[in-house]
Design an enzyme around this catalytic site. Structure first.
Site, PDB file in Angstrom:
ATOM      1  N   ASP A  91       0.819  -1.226   0.000  1.00  0.00           N
ATOM      2  CA  ASP A  91       0.000   0.000   0.000  1.00  0.00           C
ATOM      3  C   ASP A  91       0.848   1.268   0.000  1.00  0.00           C
ATOM      4  OD1 ASP A  91      -2.353  -1.671   0.406  1.00  0.00           O
ATOM      5  OD2 ASP A  91      -1.678  -1.865   2.469  1.00  0.00           O
TER       6      ASP A  91
ATOM      7  N   HIS B 239      -4.121  -2.302  -6.753  1.00  0.00           N
ATOM      8  CA  HIS B 239      -3.542  -1.040  -7.205  1.00  0.00           C
ATOM      9  C   HIS B 239      -4.656  -0.144  -7.711  1.00  0.00           C
ATOM     10  CE1 HIS B 239       0.628  -3.001  -8.116  1.00  0.00           C
ATOM     11  NE2 HIS B 239       0.296  -3.030  -6.855  1.00  0.00           N
TER      12      HIS B 239
END
EC number: 6.3.4.4
Length: 454
Positions: free
Chosen positions: A40, A68
Site C-alpha cells: 500500500d 492497485h
C-alpha cells in the site's frame, strides 16, 4: 591423419585464431518498481507515471491479492491481477509465470474496468503458459485455514482469502495446474483437477467442490484466454533482445511481505523482492536495470504482526483518516505509524534500490512534529539488524529522530522549490540515512501530484 588435421584446424573453433568470440549483448533492461514496506505504498502511481511511455508492462508474482488504484482523467481504476499499465493503449501487458491466476477474478476485473472505460484489453494482454491457476477450492481452503488458525492459535495471518497461499502450496508440492495444462489435453487436465480437488477435500472434511460445474467453467475460460497465452520465456527473450524497448515490471505486495525476507509468518507466499523478477518472468539478473523502491512518508500495515513504529493513539488516527488507510483488496482498516528507516534500509539491502519514490507526504502536513525511526534497541542495546524472529521484533524499542512539522499545505506543490523547507529537510534526511536518492515525492492522488526531482 585427416582426423588430426581437423582437430588442428584452428578455424573450426569459435574464438580461436583470428575469429572473435561472439560478444554477449545484454539487451534491453527492465525497470522494476517494488514496495519497500508492508504494501500500500502507492506503487500503482509510480507504475502509472512510467507506464505512459513503456512498451511492455509486466507482473511477475502474486495474484489478485494485490490491489492497485490508478486515477486517470478523474476515473478511478482498481487493478488486482492486471498490470496497472493495461490502461496504456499503446503498451503490451504481460502476466508472467510467477503470477497465480484466478480466471473468474481476471474476467470480473476486466468487466468492472470496462464499465469505467477500459477498452480492447484482450488485444494487449499476454499471459505466460507457465503461470499456475488459482481454483475456487483454493480460495475456499484459504478461508478454512484462516478459521482453523483462529481456533488453534487464537490468531490468523490476515490472508485476503484469494487462494494465493494454497495455490503456491500446490505449486511447491508439484500438484498444481498451469495455464499450459488447461490449454492442452482437457481430459488429462480434468483428471488432474479431480485429483487435486479430492486431495484438498481429504484435508478439509467440510470442503465442497462442484467438480463437474468447475470443469465446465474452466473449459469456457480456456477458450476465452487461448488467444492471449504465449510461451513466456520466449516472449520475454524476444522483448529483451529485439528492438530497443522500455519494459516495466510492477511488483505486487512489498519487501516485508516477502516469503523469505518478510515478517514471517505474516507474509504473502511469493518473493516480492527483486529476485522474484528473474524467477517470475524468466529473465537473467543482468537484464534488471533501475530498481525503484516505493515508500510512504509514514508506515502502514494490514492485519496482525509486529509493527515497531505503530501509533495506537491520536497520531495513528490522524494518519489513518487523512491517508484514507483502508485496504483496496480487503477493505480492512490499515494500522498506521511513523516512518521506519530500519525497515527501509533492510529493504534496500535486499533490493538494491537505485532511487526511491516517497509518497503521501501531504498526509503529514498538519503535524506539529514528526518522528522517524532510525534504530532498534533490544534490552536497552542498539541492534544493528532487522530481527527475523517475530517475538524479538515485538520487543524492540524504536530510537527516533524528531523533526519539526511544516504545518502547511503541500498538495499544490509541483516542483522541489514549492515544498516547505522543513518538508525538504524530511526528504533529505531519508536520502542521507539510506544512501539512496528520492526521485519522486507524492503530494496527492493525481498523476500531476508526483513531483519529479531528477
Amino acid at each position: 591423419m585427416s582426423g588430426t588435421r581437423a582437430s588442428n584446424d584452428r578455424s573450426s573453433h569459435p574464438g580461436a585464431g583470428g575469429h572473435k568470440r561472439p560478444r554477449y549483448d545484454v539487451g534491453n533492461k527492465v525497470t522494476v518498481i517494488l514496495g519497500a514496506q508492508w504494501g500500500d505504498e502507492g506503487k500503482g502511481k509510480v507504475v502509472d507515471l512510467l507506464a505512459t511511455d513503456s512498451d511492455i508492462i509486466c507482473r511477475c508474482q502474486g495474484g489478485n491479492n494485490a490491489g492497485h488504484t490508478v486515477v486517470v482523467e478523474g476515473k478511478e481504476y482498481d487493478f488486482h491481477l492486471f498490470p496497472s499499465g493495461i490502461i496504456n493503449p499503446k503498451a503490451i501487458s504481460f502476466i508472467g509465470n510467477g503470477v497465480v491466476i484466478h480466471l473468474p477474478g481476471l474476467f470480473e476485473e476486466a468487466d468492472k474496468n470496462e464499465k469505467k472505460g477500459l477498452k480492447d484489453w484482450e488485444k494487449r494482454l499476454i499471459i505466460s503458459d507457465r503461470a499456475h491457476i488459482v481454483f475456487d477450492f483454493h480460495q475456499a481452503v484459504d478461508g478454512l485455514q484462516e478459521v482453523q488458525r483462529q481456533a488453534q492459535e487464537g490468531k490468523n495471518i490476515g490472508t485476503t482469502k484469494k487462494g494465493i497461499g494454497p495455490t503456491y502450496s500446490s505449486k511447491a508440492s508439484r500438484t498444481g495446474l498451469r495455464i499450459c495444462d488447461l490449454l492442452s489435453d482437457f481430459d488429462e487436465f480434468s483428471a488432474r483437477f479431480k485429483n487435486l480437488a479430492h486431495q484438498h477435500q481429504s484435508m478439509f472434511s467440510n470442503l465442497e467442490v462442484d467438480v463437474e460445474g468447475q470443469l465446465k467453467k474452466l473449459k469456457m475460460y480456456a477458450e476465452k484466454i487461448r488467444p492471449m497465452v504465449r510461451d513466456g520465456v520466449y516472449f520475454m527473450y524476444e522483448a529483451l533482445h529485439g528492438s530497443p524497448k522500455k519494459i516495466l515490471v510492477e511488483g505486487a505486495n512489498a519487501a516485508l511481505l516477502d516469503i523469505d525476507f518478510g515478517t514471517y509468518p505474516f507474509v504473502t507466499s511469493s518473493n516480492c523482492t527483486v529476485g522474484g523478477v528473474c524467477t517470475g518472468l524468466g529473465i537473467p539478473p543482468q537484464n534488471v536495470g533501475d530498481v525503484y523502491g516505493v515508500v510512504k512518508a509514514y508506515t502502514t500495515r494490514v492485519g496482525i504482526g509486529a509493527f515497531p513504529t505503530e501509533q495506537i493513539n491520536e497520531i495513528g488516527n490522524i494518519l489513518q483518516t487523512r491517508g484514507h488507510e483502508w485496504g483496496v483488496t480487503t477493505g480492512r482498516k490499515r494500522r498506521c505509524g511513523w516512518l521506519d528507516l530500519v525497515i527501509l534500509r533492510y529493504a534496500h539491502m535486499i533490493n538494491g534500490f537505485t532511487a526511491l519514490a516517497l509518497t503521501k507526504l501531504d498526509i503529514l502536513d498538519v503535524l506539529d512534529e514528526m518522528k522517524i525511526g532510525v534504530a532498534y534497541r533490544l534490552n536497552g542495546k542498539r541492534i544493528p539488524y532487522f530481527p527475523a524472529n517475530q517475538e524479538i521484533l515485538q520487543k524492540v524499542e524504536v530510537e527516533y529522530e524528531v523533526m519539526p512539522g511544516w504545518k502547511s499545505d503541500t498538495t499544490g506543490a509541483r516542483k522541489w522549490e514549492d515544498l516547505p523547507t522543513r518538508a525538504q529537510n524530511y526528504i533529505r534526511f531519508v536520502e542521507n540515512h539510506i544512501g539512496v536518492p528520492v526521485k519522486w515525492v507524492g503530494v496527492g492522488k493525481s498523476r500531476e501530484s508526483m513531483i519529479e526531482l531528477f
